[in-house]
Design an enzyme around this catalytic site. Structure first.
Site, short mmCIF file in Angstrom:
data_model
loop_
_atom_site.label_atom_id
_atom_site.label_comp_id
_atom_site.label_asym_id
_atom_site.label_seq_id
_atom_site.Cartn_x
_atom_site.Cartn_y
_atom_site.Cartn_z
N THR A 133 -4.62 12.62 -7.87
CA THR A 133 -5.07 12.66 -6.47
C THR A 133 -6.51 13.14 -6.35
O THR A 133 -6.96 13.45 -5.25
CB THR A 133 -4.15 13.58 -5.65
N GLU A 248 4.23 19.80 4.09
CA GLU A 248 4.72 19.35 2.80
C GLU A 248 5.15 20.53 1.94
O GLU A 248 6.18 20.49 1.27
CB GLU A 248 3.64 18.55 2.08
#
Length: 382
Positions: A133, A248
């Protein structure tokens, strides 16, 4: 101790979810696990039950619940049965909050009703092969056309949870070059139709745990994405993703608590069934008592974090702290409960073995423990 975050409505919801899981998920889950995929029609069933739209406003077909406590109850019932809802978790926890927070009124009308019924399943694609990422290494590009009407998407993504069954994928792509003073500039979120020409589903990835997570690789070759399908402001996609990080990480803490409690349940049941005399051994009782004490602490952290989130008070550092403590504590509890199973706990079909494999990814999913510690340290110095 009585948990104050739940009331009678939560109890009814728990009863309904437990009955559904026992009757419609547990009987076929062994086959789903072996095939590493839940049936596509399963998501329609979740839609019928309102599971996919728990926090979605009623105007879009959701239940309109504003508290994350119902999601907490659901996580506990899923872990209790040692099953999984496949890519539904990523759909509800990662994608729908992005659509709700960033979508225009027209986009929400177009996408949320289908997302609630299961007709349109979403996935989030950020990581790329070889770079993860890291925004500096993101090679998926989507330059804007000369007439400004569409983006031309090219590149590939990996670790896409829910990618096999996804009907639309929120893709983070580079739509402009980074700036010297802002390396994250140029990253934009695009909602890509899985039926678009040039969209290709690659490998379904074989994971150690979360076997039915529906994790896949995706490739895009000259995929045309209308500007109307851009999610949020152009070139600010990473900031939009960062805004969802507290949720998250809180979801990781919630799952960890649910898994730890389930592990204790499995260990108690196994030791009682295997040998009633052994269940009474001081060591067995001491181990279960230690697990119970640690899980009580995890539960207290989760309840406090969920309450803070519902009030809009949960900071990024708060969520990071909760995720770090809960996932590491749950890992210790699950490991101790696995050892109490003896050789039976090492069998792949054992619920505790499945739980152990499923939980391991939570220790680094979203971020690593060291990165979380760095964030918490920086926050504590302010």
């Amino acid at each position: 101790m009585r948990r104050t975050v739940f009331d009678a409505e939560h109890a009814r919801f728990r009863t309904a979810m437990r009955a559904f899981i026992d009757a419609e998920v547990v009987p076929g889950f062994g086959r789903w696990h072996d095939e590493a995929l839940v049936p596509r029609e399963f998501y329609y069933r979740l839609g019928e039950l309102g599971v996919l739209g728990l926090e979605v406003p009623t105007e879009y077909g959701g239940t309109g619940r504003t508290s994350l406590t119902y999601r907490t109850v659901l996580a506990e019932e899923i872990a209790r049965a040692a099953v999984s809802f496949g890519g539904a978790g990523a759909h509800t926890t990662r994608c729908l909050p992005l659509l709700s927070a960033l979508g225009t009124a027209g986009q929400r009308r177009r996408w949320l009703p289908g997302a609630v019924t299961g007709e349109t399943m979403f996935a989030l694609a950020v990581a790329e092969p070889g770079t993860g990422t890291d925004p500096a290494g993101m090679r998926t590009t989507a330059p804007l056309s000369a007439d400004g009407s569409e983006y031309l998407l090219n590149g590939s993504k990996t670790y896409v949870v829910g990618g096999v069954h996804a009907d639309r994928v929120i893709v983070c792509a580079r739509t402009a070059a980074p700036r010297a003073d802002d390396p994250d500039h140029g990253l934009t979120l695009l909602v890509v139709d899985a039926t678009a020409p040039g969209y290709r589903l690659g490998r379904a990835l074989d994971t150690v745990g979360r076997k039915v997570s529906d994790t896949a690789e995706l490739t895009f070759t000259d995929v045309r994405v209308p500007v109307a399908d851009r999610l949020g402001a152009p070139h600010h996609g990473l900031a939009a993703l960062a805004a969802q990080v507290p949720l998250e990480r809180l979801a990781l803490a919630i799952d960890a608590c649910a898994q730890a409690k389930a592990a204790i349940r499995f260990a108690r049941r196994h030791t009682r069934q295997r040998d009633r005399a052994q269940a009474g051994f001081p060591h067995t009782g001491f181990e279960l008592a230690a697990c119970r004490a640690e899980t009580d602490a995890v539960e207290a952290v989760v309840d406090r974090a969920v309450t803070a989130y519902d009030r809009g008070e949960l900071t990024t550092a708060d969520a990071a702290s909760a995720a770090l403590f809960c996932t590491e504590a749950a890992g210790r509890v699950i490991d101790r409960c696995l050892r109490l199973h003896g050789g039976a706990g090492f069998l792949a079909a054992s619920p505790i073995a499945r739980l152990c494999a499923d939980h391991r990814v939570d220790r680094f999913q979203g971020t690593t423990g060291d990165a979380v510690r760095t964030l918490i340290t920086a926050e504590s110095r302010r």
